[in-house]
Design an enzyme around this catalytic site. Structure first.
Site, PDB file in Angstrom:
ATOM      1  N   TYR A  42       5.142  23.199  16.658  1.00 25.20           N
ATOM      2  CA  TYR A  42       6.065  22.053  16.612  1.00 25.20           C
ATOM      3  C   TYR A  42       5.782  21.140  17.790  1.00 25.20           C
ATOM      4  CZ  TYR A  42       9.445  21.602  12.942  1.00 25.20           C
ATOM      5  OH  TYR A  42      10.033  21.292  11.760  1.00 25.20           O
ATOM      6  N   GLU A  96       7.231  17.620  18.058  1.00 25.71           N
ATOM      7  CA  GLU A  96       7.932  16.332  17.841  1.00 25.71           C
ATOM      8  C   GLU A  96       7.813  15.461  19.087  1.00 25.71           C
ATOM      9  OE1 GLU A  96      11.918  17.226  16.685  1.00 25.71           O
ATOM     10  OE2 GLU A  96      11.357  17.650  14.619  1.00 25.71           O
ATOM     11  N   ASP A 150      -3.311  -2.866   4.331  1.00 26.41           N
ATOM     12  CA  ASP A 150      -3.426  -1.459   3.954  1.00 26.41           C
ATOM     13  C   ASP A 150      -4.886  -1.221   3.559  1.00 26.41           C
ATOM     14  OD1 ASP A 150      -3.504   0.965   2.662  1.00 26.41           O
ATOM     15  OD2 ASP A 150      -1.733   0.616   1.424  1.00 26.41           O
ATOM     16  N   THR A 156      -5.208   5.516   4.934  1.00 25.27           N
ATOM     17  CA  THR A 156      -5.283   6.962   4.773  1.00 25.27           C
ATOM     18  C   THR A 156      -6.537   7.394   5.527  1.00 25.27           C
ATOM     19  OG1 THR A 156      -6.572   6.730   2.749  1.00 25.27           O
ATOM     20  CG2 THR A 156      -4.196   7.017   2.489  1.00 25.27           C
ATOM     21  N   LYS A 159     -10.075   9.014   2.293  1.00 26.41           N
ATOM     22  CA  LYS A 159     -10.847   8.380   1.213  1.00 26.41           C
ATOM     23  C   LYS A 159     -12.245   8.063   1.769  1.00 26.41           C
ATOM     24  CE  LYS A 159      -6.790   6.548  -1.229  1.00 26.41           C
ATOM     25  NZ  LYS A 159      -5.587   6.936  -0.580  1.00 26.41           N
ATOM     26  N   ARG A 180      -6.627  14.927   4.532  1.00 31.34           N
ATOM     27  CA  ARG A 180      -5.592  14.141   3.865  1.00 31.34           C
ATOM     28  C   ARG A 180      -4.561  13.704   4.908  1.00 31.34           C
ATOM     29  NH1 ARG A 180      -4.554  13.178  -1.057  1.00 31.34           N
ATOM     30  NH2 ARG A 180      -6.598  14.071  -1.394  1.00 31.34           N
TER      31      ARG A 180
HETATM   32  C1  LIG Z   1      -3.997   1.286  -0.980  1.00 36.59           C
HETATM   33  C2  LIG Z   1      -3.278   2.595  -0.819  1.00 36.59           C
HETATM   34  N1  LIG Z   1      -2.287   2.689   0.059  1.00 36.59           N
HETATM   35  C3  LIG Z   1      -1.614   3.831   0.233  1.00 36.59           C
HETATM   36  C4  LIG Z   1      -1.937   4.962  -0.465  1.00 36.59           C
HETATM   37  C5  LIG Z   1      -1.083   6.187  -0.301  1.00 36.59           C
HETATM   38  O1  LIG Z   1      -1.718   7.243   0.274  1.00 36.59           O
HETATM   39  P1  LIG Z   1      -1.110   8.723   0.121  1.00 36.59           P
HETATM   40  O2  LIG Z   1      -1.482   9.209  -1.223  1.00 36.59           O
HETATM   41  O3  LIG Z   1      -1.755   9.461   1.259  1.00 36.59           O
HETATM   42  O4  LIG Z   1       0.366   8.608   0.301  1.00 36.59           O
HETATM   43  C6  LIG Z   1      -2.994   4.932  -1.384  1.00 36.59           C
HETATM   44  C7  LIG Z   1      -3.351   6.147  -2.139  1.00 36.59           C
HETATM   45  O5  LIG Z   1      -3.977   6.173  -3.109  1.00 36.59           O
HETATM   46  C8  LIG Z   1      -3.675   3.706  -1.573  1.00 36.59           C
HETATM   47  O6  LIG Z   1      -4.654   3.601  -2.468  1.00 36.59           O
END
Ligand SMILES: Cc1ncc(COP(=O)(O)O)c(C=O)c1O
Length: 417
Positions: A52, A54, A198, A224, A227, A233
Site C-alpha cells: 500500500y 497511497e 488523449d 494508456t 498499446k 496495462r
Molecule cells: C483513446 C482511448 N482513450 C482511453 C482509453 C481507455 O483505456 P483503458 O481501457 O485503459 O481504460 C482507450 C482504450 O481503448 C482509448 O482508445
C-alpha cells in the site's frame, strides 16, 4: 506455500495457459494490444503488488515505502524524459481513470465537453452516455468530414465556435490519420476551451517523434501504457507546472486509492525500454507495416476509411462487401486472425454489429514481422472477405496462419512459475 500456479490452482492455470497459447499461435491484430517484454512481465509478477502506498513518492500515508518510492520516481522521471513533459503522474490504473482525473483537473462537473463523435472514432470516455463522461458533463461532439473521412481543421473550428465547449478532447480510438494537436489546440484555446489530448493509441509514435506531439500545446495529455507504448496495462497523465497539483489531487485521493506498485514498476521498465534507440526502429516498423498492409488490402479492392493510414491502425469498411463487422471479426478469428468489429463513419449497422473492422500492426511488429508477412496477411484477410466468409477458405487460412506463427515464436521461453 506452493509457488506453482499449475498445482496451486489448476483451473486458473489452464485459463492462463490457454491465453498464452492464443497469443502464441494466432495473429494479434487488435490495434490497442501489444506484447510487452519479458522484463515488463517480470516486474508485474512481483511482491510489489502487496504494498500500500497511497500518496506520492516521499509523501505517503503508509510506512515501508522506500523501495516502491524508487520504482515510482524512476517511472515518473522516465515518462517525463520520454515525452518531454514537466510533470508525469504514473498512478492511473487505466486510460479511463486518467481521463476522469484530467477532465476534472480542468473543468467542473456539469460543464460542456467536446470529443470526437464516438461512431467516428472517439472513445467511450470522450462523452458516451453510458460512461462517466456522458453522465458528469454536457456532451457535444465534433465529426469527421463526410467526404474525406478525416478530421478537418475548418469543420472543427466551425463546430467549436458553434458549441462553445469548456473542454475539448483530442485523440481517438479508431482514427487512422495523424492529428496535428497544436493546430487544433490553438482553435480550442481561442474559443476559450481547455484541451486534453488523449494519446492512448499513438503514445509510442508520439514518444519517438513519428506523430505530432501534444506536449507544449494541450493543457493535459493522457495515455494508456499498454498499446503502442508496449508497457503494462495502465494509464499515464502528463502536464506542465500549471496543472500538476490539480492533476495529482484528482488521481489520488479523488479518483483512486492505493496505486498498483507492481504495475508502476513495470511502467518504469517499459518507459526505460521506450527510451532506447531500438524503440524508434520498432515504431517505424509499426507504421511501415500498417502502410504495407493498407496498400495490400487496397490493391485487393477492399475499402479503407480515408483510403489508408498514417499510424498503427486502419479501418476496413465492409459496406461494399455486403458484410458486417461482427461476422467478419468472427470469421477472421476462426482463421486465426484477431481483430475487432468497429463502426465506420455513417455506419448503417448498430454498434454491436457494425460495418467495419479495425486492424493494427503493433503486436505483429513486436513479433518481428515485416513487409513480406504484411503482404501475406493482407492477402489472407482479403481471401476471407472476398469469399464472403467461406468456411473452406477460413480453414485453409488457419493452417497458413499457424505456420506463420511458428516461424515467429512469441513468448517461447516464457512459462508460468
Ligand atoms: C483513446 C482511448 N482513450 C482511453 C482509453 C481507455 O483505456 P483503458 O481501457 O485503459 O481504460 C482507450 C482504450 O481503448 C482509448 O482508445
Amino acid at each position: 506455500m506452493c509457488s506453482c500456479l499449475a498445482s496451486a490452482d489448476p483451473e486458473v492455470y489452464r485459463a492462463v495457459q490457454g491465453e498464452v497459447d492464443r497469443q502464441r499461435f494466432t495473429l494479434e491484430m487488435i490495434a490497442s494490444e501489444n506484447f510487452c517484454s519479458p522484463a515488463v512481465l517480470a516486474a508485474l509478477g512481483t511482491p510489489l503488488t502487496n504494498k500500500y502506498a497511497e500518496g506520492y513518492p516521499g509523501r505517503r500515508y503508509y510506512g515501508g515505502c522506500e523501495s516502491v518510492d524508487i520504482a515510482e520516481y524512476l517511472a515518473i522521471e522516465r515518462a517525463k524524459k520520454l515525452f518531454g513533459a514537466d510533470h508525469a503522474n504514473v498512478q492511473p490504473h487505466s486510460g479511463s481513470q486518467a481521463n476522469l482525473a484530467a477532465y476534472l483537473a480542468l473543468v467542473e462537473p456539469g460543464t460542456k465537453i467536446m470529443g470526437m463523435k464516438l461512431p467516428h472514432g472517439g472513445h467511450l470516455t470522450h462523452g458516451s452516455p453510458v460512461n462517466f463522461s456522458g453522465q458528469l458533463f454536457q456532451v457535444v461532439s465534433y465529426e469527421l468530414n463526410p467526404e474525406t473521412e478525416r478530421l478537418e481543421l475548418d469543420d472543427f473550428t466551425a463546430s467549436v465556435k458553434e458549441n462553445r465547449p469548456d473542454l475539448v478532447i483530442l485523440g481517438a480510438s479508431a482514427y487512422p490519420r495523424a492529428i496535428d494537436f497544436a493546430r487544433f489546440t490553438d482553435v480550442a484555446h481561442e474559443a476559450g476551451a481547455k484541451v486534453v489530448a488523449d494519446i492512448a493509441h499513438t503514445a509510442g509514435l508520439v514518444a519517438t517523434g513519428l506523430h505530432p506531439t501534444p506536449i507544449g500545446s494541450c493543457d493535459i495529455v493522457t495515455s494508456t501504457t499498454h498499446k503502442t507504448l508496449r508497457g503494462p496495462r495502465g494509464g499515464l497523465i502528463l502536464c506542465g507546472e500549471e496543472y500538476k497539483k490539480e492533476v495529482d489531487k484528482k488521481v489520488f485521493p479523488f479518483a483512486q486509492g492505493g496505486p498498483l506498485m507492481h504495475v508502476i514498476a513495470a511502467k518504469a521498465v517499459a518507459f526505460g525500454e521506450a527510451l532506447q534507440p531500438q524503440f524508434k526502429v520498432y515504431q517505424q516498423r509499426v507504421i511501415d507495416n500498417a502502410q504495407i498492409l493498407a496498400q495490400r488490402l487496397t490493391d485487393r479492392e477492399l475499402r479503407l476509411v480515408t483510403g489508408g493510414t498514417d499510424t498503427h491502425l486502419m479501418l476496413l469498411n465492409l459496406v461494399p462487401n455486403g458484410l458486417t463487422g461482427k461476422d467478419a471479426q468472427q470469421a477472421l478469428e476462426r482463421a486465426g486472425i484477431t481483430t475487432n468489429k468497429n463502426t465506420v463513419p455513417n455506419d448503417p449497422q448498430s454498434p454491436m454489429v457494425t460495418s467495419g473492422i479495425r486492424i493494427g500492426t503493433p503486436a505483429l511488429s513486436t513479433r518481428g514481422m515485416g513487409a513480406n508477412e504484411m503482404e501475406l496477411i493482407g492477402d489472407w484477410i482479403a481471401d476471407v472477405i472476398e469469399s464472403k466468409l467461406d468456411e473452406e477458405v477460413i480453414r485453409a487460412t488457419r493452417v497458413k496462419v499457424r505456420d506463420l506463427c511458428d516461424a515467429f515464436p512469441q513468448y517461447a521461453d516464457w512459462s508460468i512459475a
